[in-house]
Design a protein around this motif. Structure first.
Motif, PDB file in Angstrom:
ATOM      1  N   GLU A   1       0.833  -1.208   0.000  1.00  0.00           N
ATOM      2  CA  GLU A   1       0.000   0.000   0.000  1.00  0.00           C
ATOM      3  C   GLU A   1       0.866   1.257   0.000  1.00  0.00           C
TER       4      GLU A   1
ATOM      5  N   ALA B   1       2.406   1.729  -3.443  1.00  0.00           N
ATOM      6  CA  ALA B   1       1.424   2.252  -4.392  1.00  0.00           C
ATOM      7  C   ALA B   1       1.134   3.724  -4.137  1.00  0.00           C
ATOM      8  N   SER B   2       1.037   4.088  -2.871  1.00  0.00           N
ATOM      9  CA  SER B   2       0.755   5.475  -2.519  1.00  0.00           C
ATOM     10  C   SER B   2       1.893   6.408  -2.929  1.00  0.00           C
TER      11      SER B   2
ATOM     12  N   SER C   1       4.210   5.801  -5.219  1.00  0.00           N
ATOM     13  CA  SER C   1       4.287   5.808  -6.685  1.00  0.00           C
ATOM     14  C   SER C   1       3.243   6.731  -7.288  1.00  0.00           C
ATOM     15  N   LYS C   2       2.037   6.691  -6.733  1.00  0.00           N
ATOM     16  CA  LYS C   2       0.962   7.532  -7.247  1.00  0.00           C
ATOM     17  C   LYS C   2       1.256   9.012  -7.012  1.00  0.00           C
ATOM     18  N   SER C   3       1.774   9.341  -5.828  1.00  0.00           N
ATOM     19  CA  SER C   3       2.047  10.752  -5.525  1.00  0.00           C
ATOM     20  C   SER C   3       3.223  11.284  -6.335  1.00  0.00           C
TER      21      SER C   3
ATOM     22  N   ALA D   1       4.180  10.062  -9.409  1.00  0.00           N
ATOM     23  CA  ALA D   1       3.823  10.059 -10.832  1.00  0.00           C
ATOM     24  C   ALA D   1       2.897  11.218 -11.175  1.00  0.00           C
TER      25      ALA D   1
ATOM     26  N   GLU E   1      -0.675  13.123 -12.074  1.00  0.00           N
ATOM     27  CA  GLU E   1      -1.798  12.761 -12.927  1.00  0.00           C
ATOM     28  C   GLU E   1      -1.295  12.325 -14.299  1.00  0.00           C
TER      29      GLU E   1
END
Length: 99
Positions: free
Chosen positions: A52, A55-56, A58-60, A62, A64
């Motif tokens: 988790e 993923a968090s 990586s998302k922040s 990357a 939008e």
């Protein structure tokens, strides 16, 4: 460095590789040292919480995904839009070449 030290480091790194870990160096601010180390420690664990967190982060990082049509919007926002520029060129036959 003596041979025994080199061998010990080599064995340590091979044991890390067997666990799926790798040793690497990063550059950062001295104030972030503890944060980076704790983040690396948490990510090295094979737990659902680590997944988790991965993923968090990586998302922040990357951000939008790029939206389609942004190039067209930039071209439409150009200051040259609406000006009557003539980009036509005269048609020439070219030169004769004797082969």
């Amino acid at each position: 460095m003596r041979n025994s030290q080199k061998r010990a480091i080599q064995h340590y790194r091979s044991r890390l590789a067997l666990r799926g870990l790798a040793r690497f160096e990063v550059l950062g601010r001295d104030a972030d040292r503890d944060l980076i180390r704790s983040l690396a420690r948490r990510l090295s664990e094979d737990t659902p919480e680590a997944s988790e967190l991965r993923a968090s982060v990586s998302k922040s990082i990357a951000g939008e995904p790029p939206k389609p049509g942004r190039i067209l919007a930039a071209l439409r926002g150009s200051p040259l839009v609406g000006t009557d520029l003539d980009f036509s060129r005269p048609h020439e036959q070219g030169r004769k070449v004797d082969l």
